[in-house]
Motif scaffolding. Structure first.
Motif, PDB file in Angstrom:
ATOM      1  N   LEU A   1       4.426   0.463   8.308  1.00 52.65           N
ATOM      2  CA  LEU A   1       4.477   1.659   7.469  1.00 52.65           C
ATOM      3  C   LEU A   1       5.876   2.256   7.584  1.00 52.65           C
ATOM      4  O   LEU A   1       6.382   2.474   8.693  1.00 52.65           O
ATOM      5  CB  LEU A   1       3.436   2.685   7.926  1.00 52.65           C
ATOM      6  CG  LEU A   1       1.995   2.350   7.601  1.00 52.65           C
ATOM      7  CD1 LEU A   1       1.057   3.335   8.304  1.00 52.65           C
ATOM      8  CD2 LEU A   1       1.759   2.376   6.099  1.00 52.65           C
ATOM      9  N   TRP A   2       6.474   2.520   6.428  1.00 50.51           N
ATOM     10  CA  TRP A   2       7.838   3.037   6.378  1.00 50.51           C
ATOM     11  C   TRP A   2       7.885   4.255   5.474  1.00 50.51           C
ATOM     12  O   TRP A   2       7.190   4.321   4.461  1.00 50.51           O
ATOM     13  CB  TRP A   2       8.788   1.961   5.847  1.00 50.51           C
ATOM     14  CG  TRP A   2       8.831   0.767   6.735  1.00 50.51           C
ATOM     15  CD1 TRP A   2       8.084  -0.379   6.607  1.00 50.51           C
ATOM     16  CD2 TRP A   2       9.625   0.602   7.908  1.00 50.51           C
ATOM     17  NE1 TRP A   2       8.382  -1.241   7.625  1.00 50.51           N
ATOM     18  CE2 TRP A   2       9.327  -0.665   8.450  1.00 50.51           C
ATOM     19  CE3 TRP A   2      10.563   1.390   8.564  1.00 50.51           C
ATOM     20  CZ2 TRP A   2       9.937  -1.162   9.589  1.00 50.51           C
ATOM     21  CZ3 TRP A   2      11.179   0.905   9.704  1.00 50.51           C
ATOM     22  CH2 TRP A   2      10.858  -0.363  10.201  1.00 50.51           C
ATOM     23  N   ASP A   3       8.748   5.199   5.821  1.00 48.25           N
ATOM     24  CA  ASP A   3       8.916   6.420   5.046  1.00 48.25           C
ATOM     25  C   ASP A   3       9.411   6.068   3.643  1.00 48.25           C
ATOM     26  O   ASP A   3      10.413   5.352   3.486  1.00 48.25           O
ATOM     27  CB  ASP A   3       9.928   7.326   5.759  1.00 48.25           C
ATOM     28  CG  ASP A   3       9.952   8.725   5.201  1.00 48.25           C
ATOM     29  OD1 ASP A   3      10.005   8.883   3.969  1.00 48.25           O
ATOM     30  OD2 ASP A   3       9.922   9.666   6.005  1.00 48.25           O
TER      31      ASP A   3
ATOM     32  N   GLU B   1       0.859  -1.193   0.000  1.00 45.91           N
ATOM     33  CA  GLU B   1       0.000   0.000   0.000  1.00 45.91           C
ATOM     34  C   GLU B   1       0.889   1.234   0.000  1.00 45.91           C
ATOM     35  O   GLU B   1       1.991   1.208   0.552  1.00 45.91           O
ATOM     36  CB  GLU B   1      -0.858  -0.033   1.271  1.00 45.91           C
ATOM     37  CG  GLU B   1      -1.729   1.176   1.513  1.00 45.91           C
ATOM     38  CD  GLU B   1      -2.504   1.049   2.815  1.00 45.91           C
ATOM     39  OE1 GLU B   1      -3.733   1.079   2.755  1.00 45.91           O
ATOM     40  OE2 GLU B   1      -1.875   0.923   3.888  1.00 45.91           O
TER      41      GLU B   1
ATOM     42  N   THR C   1       0.552   5.416   0.919  1.00 48.89           N
ATOM     43  CA  THR C   1      -0.251   6.513   1.456  1.00 48.89           C
ATOM     44  C   THR C   1       0.596   7.769   1.415  1.00 48.89           C
ATOM     45  O   THR C   1       1.753   7.752   1.841  1.00 48.89           O
ATOM     46  CB  THR C   1      -0.685   6.229   2.903  1.00 48.89           C
ATOM     47  OG1 THR C   1      -1.455   5.036   2.933  1.00 48.89           O
ATOM     48  CG2 THR C   1      -1.514   7.369   3.462  1.00 48.89           C
TER      49      THR C   1
ATOM     50  N   THR D   1      -4.362   7.452  -1.120  1.00 48.98           N
ATOM     51  CA  THR D   1      -3.976   6.081  -0.814  1.00 48.98           C
ATOM     52  C   THR D   1      -4.140   5.224  -2.058  1.00 48.98           C
ATOM     53  O   THR D   1      -5.155   5.313  -2.748  1.00 48.98           O
ATOM     54  CB  THR D   1      -4.848   5.512   0.329  1.00 48.98           C
ATOM     55  OG1 THR D   1      -4.697   6.345   1.474  1.00 48.98           O
ATOM     56  CG2 THR D   1      -4.452   4.096   0.680  1.00 48.98           C
TER      57      THR D   1
ATOM     58  N   ARG E   1       3.462   0.662   2.936  1.00 47.61           N
ATOM     59  CA  ARG E   1       3.160  -0.457   3.835  1.00 47.61           C
ATOM     60  C   ARG E   1       3.820  -1.696   3.240  1.00 47.61           C
ATOM     61  O   ARG E   1       3.584  -2.049   2.090  1.00 47.61           O
ATOM     62  CB  ARG E   1       1.662  -0.683   3.978  1.00 47.61           C
ATOM     63  CG  ARG E   1       1.361  -1.722   5.073  1.00 47.61           C
ATOM     64  CD  ARG E   1      -0.115  -1.875   5.335  1.00 47.61           C
ATOM     65  NE  ARG E   1      -0.797  -0.673   5.704  1.00 47.61           N
ATOM     66  CZ  ARG E   1      -0.907  -0.193   6.943  1.00 47.61           C
ATOM     67  NH1 ARG E   1      -0.331  -0.818   7.955  1.00 47.61           N
ATOM     68  NH2 ARG E   1      -1.577   0.920   7.177  1.00 47.61           N
TER      69      ARG E   1
ATOM     70  N   LEU F   1       4.223   7.232   2.764  1.00 46.19           N
ATOM     71  CA  LEU F   1       4.504   6.007   3.504  1.00 46.19           C
ATOM     72  C   LEU F   1       4.211   4.795   2.634  1.00 46.19           C
ATOM     73  O   LEU F   1       3.246   4.792   1.860  1.00 46.19           O
ATOM     74  CB  LEU F   1       3.647   5.936   4.774  1.00 46.19           C
ATOM     75  CG  LEU F   1       3.861   7.047   5.797  1.00 46.19           C
ATOM     76  CD1 LEU F   1       2.805   6.960   6.884  1.00 46.19           C
ATOM     77  CD2 LEU F   1       5.254   6.962   6.394  1.00 46.19           C
TER      78      LEU F   1
ATOM     79  N   TRP G   1      -7.752  -1.344   9.173  1.00 48.42           N
ATOM     80  CA  TRP G   1      -6.478  -1.675   9.816  1.00 48.42           C
ATOM     81  C   TRP G   1      -6.650  -1.889  11.309  1.00 48.42           C
ATOM     82  O   TRP G   1      -5.993  -2.759  11.895  1.00 48.42           O
ATOM     83  CB  TRP G   1      -5.407  -0.627   9.499  1.00 48.42           C
ATOM     84  CG  TRP G   1      -4.960  -0.750   8.079  1.00 48.42           C
ATOM     85  CD1 TRP G   1      -5.201   0.111   7.051  1.00 48.42           C
ATOM     86  CD2 TRP G   1      -4.238  -1.855   7.503  1.00 48.42           C
ATOM     87  NE1 TRP G   1      -4.658  -0.377   5.883  1.00 48.42           N
ATOM     88  CE2 TRP G   1      -4.070  -1.582   6.134  1.00 48.42           C
ATOM     89  CE3 TRP G   1      -3.725  -3.040   8.012  1.00 48.42           C
ATOM     90  CZ2 TRP G   1      -3.394  -2.448   5.271  1.00 48.42           C
ATOM     91  CZ3 TRP G   1      -3.053  -3.908   7.149  1.00 48.42           C
ATOM     92  CH2 TRP G   1      -2.889  -3.609   5.799  1.00 48.42           C
TER      93      TRP G   1
END
Length: 124
Positions: free
Chosen positions: A60-62, A33, A35, A87, A44, A42, A99
């Motif tokens: 979630l990661w930058d 994903e 976002t 998103t 996912r 971010l 979520w």
């Protein structure tokens, strides 16, 4: 879509760190994903070292941590624009409360995640 981790930005401090138990520099990850807001994007990703004996905890990661390796977008993703946030993800994951239900082990949400995760990975 597959990305390679080039650096690690701590999800708690926002600082660049040398390592983190949830991700590794140089590893490639499928994107589940995306976002994005005006000031942050971010990704996912599936949990590193996923163990089929327990439920996965996707993080979630930058997006600034990664380089795109494969730019193919899963055909189950749709775009949703809500309150300035864009998103890209399966529509089932974009419903309000999905979520929270997934992380609370609601069977329907867990089943939706597992089914769509498999579909995304098959297209990565």
């Amino acid at each position: 879509m597959i990305v390679r981790c080039d650096q690690i930005i701590s999800p708690t401090s926002g600082e660049i760190v040398p390592d983190h138990p949830g991700i590794r520099i140089g590893e490639e990850y499928p994107v589940l994903e995306i976002t994005t807001t005006a000031d942050r994007s971010l990704l996912r990703l599936p949990e590193h070292g996923y163990n089929r004996g327990r439920r996965e905890s996707p993080g979630l990661w930058d997006a600034a941590m990664f380089t795109v390796v494969v730019d193919r977008v899963p055909n189950c993703w749709v775009a949703q624009l809500d309150d300035g946030r864009l998103t890209l993800a399966p529509p089932e994951w974009q419903r309000l409360g999905f979520w929270e239900e997934y992380f609370d082990d609601v069977p329907r949400a867990v089943a939706e995640y597992d089914r769509l995760r498999a579909k995304i990975l098959a297209q990565a």
